[in-house]
Enzyme design. Sequence first.
Site, short mmCIF file in Angstrom:
data_model
loop_
_atom_site.label_atom_id
_atom_site.label_comp_id
_atom_site.label_asym_id
_atom_site.label_seq_id
_atom_site.Cartn_x
_atom_site.Cartn_y
_atom_site.Cartn_z
CE LYS A 130 32.03 31.37 53.10
NZ LYS A 130 33.40 31.39 53.64
CG ASP A 170 34.74 31.77 50.41
OD1 ASP A 170 35.40 31.40 51.39
OD2 ASP A 170 34.29 30.95 49.57
P1 NDP Z 1 40.09 32.34 45.33
O1 NDP Z 1 38.89 32.65 44.52
O2 NDP Z 1 41.10 33.40 45.54
O3 NDP Z 1 40.84 31.06 44.74
C1 NDP Z 1 40.18 29.84 44.60
C2 NDP Z 1 41.14 28.86 43.94
O4 NDP Z 1 40.55 27.57 43.98
C3 NDP Z 1 41.39 29.18 42.47
O5 NDP Z 1 42.67 28.74 42.14
C4 NDP Z 1 40.32 28.35 41.79
O6 NDP Z 1 40.61 28.01 40.43
C5 NDP Z 1 40.33 27.10 42.63
N1 NDP Z 1 39.01 26.45 42.56
C6 NDP Z 1 37.80 26.98 42.85
N2 NDP Z 1 36.83 26.08 42.63
C7 NDP Z 1 37.45 24.97 42.17
C8 NDP Z 1 36.99 23.71 41.76
N3 NDP Z 1 35.68 23.40 41.79
N4 NDP Z 1 37.92 22.79 41.36
C9 NDP Z 1 39.24 23.10 41.35
N5 NDP Z 1 39.74 24.28 41.72
C10 NDP Z 1 38.85 25.21 42.12
O7 NDP Z 1 39.51 31.80 46.73
P2 NDP Z 1 40.25 31.70 48.13
O8 NDP Z 1 41.68 31.39 47.95
O9 NDP Z 1 39.85 32.88 48.94
O10 NDP Z 1 39.49 30.45 48.80
C11 NDP Z 1 39.97 29.11 48.66
C12 NDP Z 1 39.39 28.24 49.77
O11 NDP Z 1 39.76 28.78 51.05
C13 NDP Z 1 37.85 28.14 49.80
O12 NDP Z 1 37.50 26.86 50.29
C14 NDP Z 1 37.48 29.18 50.83
O13 NDP Z 1 36.20 28.93 51.41
C15 NDP Z 1 38.59 28.99 51.84
N6 NDP Z 1 38.82 30.10 52.75
C16 NDP Z 1 39.12 31.35 52.28
C17 NDP Z 1 39.34 32.38 53.17
C18 NDP Z 1 39.79 33.72 52.71
O14 NDP Z 1 40.19 34.52 53.57
N7 NDP Z 1 39.82 34.04 51.44
C19 NDP Z 1 39.16 32.19 54.62
C20 NDP Z 1 38.96 30.83 55.01
C21 NDP Z 1 38.76 29.84 54.09
P3 NDP Z 1 39.93 28.83 39.22
O15 NDP Z 1 40.68 30.11 39.15
O16 NDP Z 1 40.09 27.96 38.03
O17 NDP Z 1 38.48 29.01 39.61
#
Ligand code: NDP
Length: 452
Positions: A130, A170
Amino acid sequence: MTATEHVNLAQFMEGVKRRNPGQVEFVQAVQEVAEDIFDYIQDKKAYHEYQILRRIAEPDRVVSFRICWEDDRGNIRVQRGWRVQNNNAIGPYKGGIRFHRDVNESVLKFLAFEQTFKNSLTGLPMGGGKGGANFNPKGKSDHEVMRFCQSFMTELYRHVGSDTDVPAGDIGVGAREIGYMFGQYKRITNQFTGVLTGKGLEYGGSLIRSEATGYGAVYFLQNMLARVGDSIEGKSCVISGSGNVATHAAEKVNQLGGRVLTLSDSGGFIYDREGIGEEKLNWVKEHKTRSRGRIADYVKEFRHAEFHEGKRQWGVPCELALPCATQNELEGNDAKTLIENGCVGISEGANMPTNLEGVHRFKDAGILFAPGKAANAGGVAVSGLEMSQNSARISWKEEEVQQLLVDIMRGIHDRCVEYGGTPGSEHIDYVRGANIAGFIKVADAMLAYGVV
Ligand code: NDP
């Protein structure tokens, strides 16, 4: 104590804490796995003798580096970047890159540790890694993001490669950032290889990669429900986040006849009692991804909905829940509320969104609970398929990748069932199942290599 004498779980965790001071997320991730593995390896001498868990919980290497870039006003900015290569026993390191203000070494080490088990569960030959940087992409222009990504890759390129370490996206890293980083890698090395996944379709990306994590988390939920004779159809569902994983999870819930009530971002959550159907979801995707807007604006567009500023959605009564935002967003009390409100199934789209107390509450309540390392493995699985397509220099059709994703998620579910069974009960402890099934493959490969 002699070298072959076994430590117990408490002693093991003491050592992890001592060697990783202040790294709370990493210690938490190791604890969650160790609780199950210690029990499982009790009578398995070789795993003890060869210190397998101790070795998996010590990354192969952690590279940390400075990233300098220039913002649009001509200021010189300095960020810190990392790549954590946790374990490559079963394949090249593989795992996403996160750009977020709060990224630090502990967060990336926990993610790389989790990724090792997750990648093993997919059945594909991928190790765990990562990376990321404490760069906040919010409010930055495209050119600022481009300059940052180029500077990040100018160091990272030394440590990655299609047979060495293959990063992906991510939080904060989507198609735009992958494009900038791939462009810079290609420019520096003069090679067009599958060094990153999540690429655009025009330059080696795979169909369904964007959808895979969210869809996969819902397929996992569907498999758990089917095993007890139930389904998603007609069920209310609470989802957190509004990024890649959350919006695609919502899309699949809708397609399977469920009703999505909430989405969120770091500003709060929206609650739409009428359900966030396809049209509204398309608006969210456009607004959050392309326009990089805030979820609060949903209520200006759809006036019947509510916005709850600074709050989390776990108090909204629902039958299903998918935490899809970030780590430790669902705590012990939230888990208690969900259980009391009659929630029957939880599938973690995010990595470690439930804290340890929450995990214990779900386990004790005996409800269907899918941990992220199993439930959100669909994304990395399709990344693995992207690597295969890149190596063979071909592109598979959408139906082929769709079917492979469905099959892989069923395979992960079944492996969890195999190792998560409780004697004398029909209940499956999916956390235990995922930890043990993910561990065995990596551990046996490590045993084969001897002490390296
Ligand atoms: P994105 O950047 O597309 O979206 C992240 C979302 O989570 C946004 O809505 C963001 O809000 C919110 N968020 C981030 N940090 C916080 C916080 N501290 N408190 C509240 N809301 C928060 O990321 P992904 O959708 O790709 O990833 C989301 C999760 O899924 C993560 O845990 C990631 O590790 C996991 N994941 C992702 C994969 C992928 O293929 N993308 C694969 C496997 C796991 P805001 O816009 O306000 O920041």
